[in-house]
Design a protein around this motif. Structure first.
Motif, short mmCIF file in Angstrom:
data_model
loop_
_atom_site.label_atom_id
_atom_site.label_comp_id
_atom_site.label_asym_id
_atom_site.label_seq_id
_atom_site.Cartn_x
_atom_site.Cartn_y
_atom_site.Cartn_z
N PRO A 162 0.78 -1.25 0.00
CA PRO A 162 0.00 0.00 0.00
C PRO A 162 0.80 1.28 0.00
O PRO A 162 0.22 2.36 -0.10
CB PRO A 162 -0.82 -0.12 1.28
CG PRO A 162 0.00 -0.97 2.18
CD PRO A 162 0.70 -1.95 1.29
N GLN A 163 2.13 1.19 0.08
CA GLN A 163 2.91 2.41 0.24
C GLN A 163 4.29 2.24 -0.34
O GLN A 163 4.90 1.17 -0.24
CB GLN A 163 3.00 2.74 1.74
CG GLN A 163 3.68 4.04 2.07
CD GLN A 163 3.68 4.30 3.56
OE1 GLN A 163 3.21 3.48 4.34
NE2 GLN A 163 4.21 5.44 3.97
N ASP A 164 4.80 3.29 -0.97
CA ASP A 164 6.18 3.33 -1.44
C ASP A 164 7.04 3.90 -0.31
O ASP A 164 6.89 5.06 0.06
CB ASP A 164 6.28 4.22 -2.68
CG ASP A 164 7.70 4.33 -3.21
OD1 ASP A 164 8.62 3.74 -2.60
OD2 ASP A 164 7.88 5.02 -4.23
N PRO A 165 7.97 3.11 0.24
CA PRO A 165 8.79 3.61 1.35
C PRO A 165 9.72 4.76 0.96
O PRO A 165 10.24 5.46 1.83
CB PRO A 165 9.60 2.38 1.78
CG PRO A 165 8.84 1.22 1.24
CD PRO A 165 8.21 1.70 -0.03
N ALA A 166 9.98 4.91 -0.33
CA ALA A 166 10.77 6.02 -0.88
C ALA A 166 12.28 5.87 -0.69
O ALA A 166 13.06 6.52 -1.35
CB ALA A 166 10.31 7.38 -0.33
N SER A 167 12.71 5.02 0.23
CA SER A 167 14.13 4.70 0.40
C SER A 167 14.24 3.22 0.72
O SER A 167 13.44 2.68 1.49
CB SER A 167 14.75 5.52 1.52
OG SER A 167 16.07 5.06 1.81
N TRP A 168 15.28 2.59 0.18
CA TRP A 168 15.48 1.16 0.44
C TRP A 168 16.67 0.91 1.35
O TRP A 168 17.09 -0.22 1.54
CB TRP A 168 15.63 0.41 -0.90
CG TRP A 168 14.39 0.58 -1.70
CD1 TRP A 168 14.21 1.39 -2.79
CD2 TRP A 168 13.12 0.00 -1.43
NE1 TRP A 168 12.90 1.34 -3.21
CE2 TRP A 168 12.20 0.49 -2.40
CE3 TRP A 168 12.64 -0.89 -0.47
CZ2 TRP A 168 10.86 0.12 -2.42
CZ3 TRP A 168 11.31 -1.26 -0.49
CH2 TRP A 168 10.44 -0.75 -1.46
N ASP A 169 17.19 1.97 1.94
CA ASP A 169 18.27 1.86 2.92
C ASP A 169 17.68 1.40 4.25
O ASP A 169 16.75 2.03 4.77
CB ASP A 169 18.93 3.23 3.08
CG ASP A 169 20.18 3.20 3.94
OD1 ASP A 169 20.31 2.30 4.80
OD2 ASP A 169 21.03 4.09 3.77
N PRO A 170 18.19 0.33 4.84
CA PRO A 170 17.61 -0.18 6.09
C PRO A 170 17.57 0.81 7.24
O PRO A 170 16.72 0.70 8.12
CB PRO A 170 18.50 -1.38 6.43
CG PRO A 170 19.07 -1.82 5.14
CD PRO A 170 19.26 -0.56 4.34
N ILE A 171 18.49 1.78 7.27
CA ILE A 171 18.51 2.70 8.40
C ILE A 171 17.55 3.88 8.22
O ILE A 171 17.40 4.69 9.13
CB ILE A 171 19.93 3.23 8.68
CG1 ILE A 171 20.45 4.11 7.53
CG2 ILE A 171 20.88 2.08 8.96
CD1 ILE A 171 21.80 4.76 7.82
N ASP A 172 16.88 3.95 7.07
CA ASP A 172 16.04 5.10 6.77
C ASP A 172 14.58 4.92 7.14
O ASP A 172 13.81 5.87 6.98
CB ASP A 172 16.11 5.42 5.27
CG ASP A 172 17.34 6.22 4.90
OD1 ASP A 172 18.07 6.62 5.82
OD2 ASP A 172 17.59 6.42 3.70
N THR A 173 14.17 3.75 7.55
CA THR A 173 12.74 3.48 7.57
C THR A 173 12.29 2.70 8.80
O THR A 173 13.08 2.04 9.47
CB THR A 173 12.35 2.67 6.31
OG1 THR A 173 10.93 2.58 6.22
CG2 THR A 173 12.95 1.28 6.37
#
Length: 510
Positions: free
Chosen positions: A38-49
């Motif tokens: 349902p959502q684009d996290p916008a970053s795929w870096d583990p520390i960003d989310t």
């Protein structure tokens, strides 16, 4: 509808990267699976989310030192084994050998140290994950495939945390070369490799034939970002989507999926809880009596049965019954509209006092629930209005910046199944999910349970925290929802994950 209480995932999963040479997928890995999130996290870096939508995808790209599957058991991941040393002040991890990142870098102790130095350093300070790992003082390399985690304090859920989100292991050379571009071009050690990312549209992955846990049984794994539930379900019906992950599917659409001969609904009890939390800094909800009155105005049992069709259970504290620290003896305020009117009168609240409720616009179930809550609050003399926000705006700006109305929706995965992970983030002074609270006694309780190694003693403190929060009426606790998946029957060997972190390397398609 298939109801699954527990499941065991047969294998692990991962992903690889675009911009790197890709190995040929073996002939026995066939088929493409498309998943709606349902959502684009916008970053795929583990520390960003902190987003569940990130984990739903990235669990298939990255690995942690440990892994927790749908059966909720912690098992080896990139670490083959571990042991506590120095009375729990140090944890020694023996690492897997002959594992490579998708770009060809070798996984080893250097990669582990780099990952956690980065997480706990300046880079990690920019994101939301570092506070989950501050019990780690340092990571020390013993030999190329052995590391020691030196702890500054015991962390009873550290092994669980190492299985997800910020603790996912990243390739040092690649991350240093890419810089900020790593956000959009992820590389891990997982079962699937990154191919392409189209913001707000999709991310595409392909099988990693050299995955240490065994080559995936499908060749391609694609994710589409579909925020509108009706669109996701329509795409599932049309065969353009194979799996719709929670929390997309509203209760009202379950019969639609069940009515299709080629689809099924898979529902499992999960950790996700919903509440309407209070702005305790501004307006009428600064008054404890008003907060208590609002809680007493809402019939949660009726909401669960009539609106959520029994696909949820009432909660008294902001955690599920599966959470460590849950207190089955804790009694919440009863549904008592007359008592609520009395409390509002004692607080001097005039008839028709306005009350803004902020919710996620794409959460169909909450939109329906919020309308019912409005009716309940109107019945006791308040004048509530609903203000919907795009999800990322609400959770990234409105809540952390303390710009909410009197009440705001908080949906929390509680993926560690430990109340500490929820309570510390929600109630400790200075945390981004606690824009209004500053309670020294609550801070003391939250901090006091973290060093406890005696499980029973720690559980007592967690229950005390739950009671304290209930007594202060910091939120209107609503319900713990099931994790509801819509799945095409062409997908075989699908095992639903209670925490939405689906590893899909073992599924096949017809």
């Amino acid at each position: 509808m298939k109801i699954i209480r527990r499941g065991i995932l047969a294998g692990l999963t991962a992903v690889a990267l675009g911009g790197v040479s890709f190995a040929t997928v073996p002939a026995y890995a066939e088929g493409t699976v498309t998943v709606s999130v349902p959502q684009d996290p916008a970053s795929w870096d583990p520390i960003d989310t902190f987003l569940v939508a990130w984990a739903a995808v990235a669990t298939n790209i990255y690995d942690g030192l440990t892994y927790r599957g749908p059966d909720m058991e912690i098992v080896p991941g990139l670490a083959e084994s571990w042991e506590e040393l120095d009375d729990g002040k140090r944890i020694r991890f023996k690492l897997r050998q002959n594992v490579k990142f998708h770009n060809g870098e070798e996984f080893n102790a250097e990669a582990v140290k780099f990952t956690f130095d980065r997480l706990l350093g300046d880079e990690g300070a920019k994101g939301p994950q570092r506070s989950n790992y501050t019990s780690i003082e340092s990571v020390e390399i013993i030999d190329p495939f052995t590391v020691d985690f030196k702890l500054n304090a015991p962390d009873p859920v550290l092994l669980t945390k190492l299985a997800g989100y910020g603790a996912m292991i990243v390739p040092p050379k690649y991350v240093q070369e890419q810089g900020e571009a790593f956000n959009l071009n992820p590389v891990g050690t997982g079962a699937f490799k990154f191919v392409s990312y189209n913001p707000k549209v999709d991310i595409k992955l392909e099988a990693n034939p050299d995955y240490w846990g065994g080559a995936p049984k499908i060749s391609e794994l694609n994710y589409r970002f579909i925020s509108e539930p009706s669109t996701a379900v329509a795409e599932l019906q049309a065969g353009r989507i194979d799996i719709v992950v929670p929390p997309t599917i509203p209760i009202a659409m379950i019969p639609v999926i069940e009515g299709a001969s080629n689809l099924e609904v898979v529902s499992v009890p999960g950790p996700t809880v919903d509440a309407l939390r209070f702005n305790t800094r501004d307006g009428i909800t600064t008054d404890l009596k008003v907060r208590q009155a609002i809680i007493m105005s809402v019939d949660r049992a009726t909401i669960v049965e009539a609106i959520l069709a029994g696909q949820a259970s009432e909660i008294v504290s902001f955690q599920s019954a599966l959470s460590f620290g849950h207190d089955p003896e804790l009694q919440g305020l009863p549904y008592d509209p007359e008592g609520a009117k009395k409390l509002l009168a004692e607080a001097g609240i005039p008839q028709g006092a306005p009350l803004q409720i902020d919710i996620r616009s794409n959460d169909a179930s909450m939109n329906e629930v919020a309308q019912v809550i409005v009716s309940y609050l109107q019945a006791v003399g308040l004048n509530p209005t609903i203000k919907p926000y795009e999800t990322s705006t609400l959770i990234s700006d409105i809540i952390p910046q303390g710009k909410t109305g009197a009440m705001f929706q908080q949906k929390w995965g509680g993926w560690t199944f430990d109340y500490d992970n929820t309570a510390y983030a929600m109630y400790h002074t200075g945390e981004q999910w606690n824009p209004y609270g500053n309670d020294p006694e609550l801070d003391r309780l939250l901090e006091s349970q973290r060093p406890l190694t005696d499980r029973n003693e720690r559980e007592k403190v967690l229950k005390e925290i739950g009671k304290y929060v209930a007594d202060q009426a910091l939120e209107l606790p609503l319900y713990n929802t099931n994790a509801i998946y819509g799945v095409s029957k062409r997908v075989k060997n699908f095992v639903a994950a209670p925490d939405n972190r689906l590893k899909l390397n073992e599924i096949t398609v017809e």
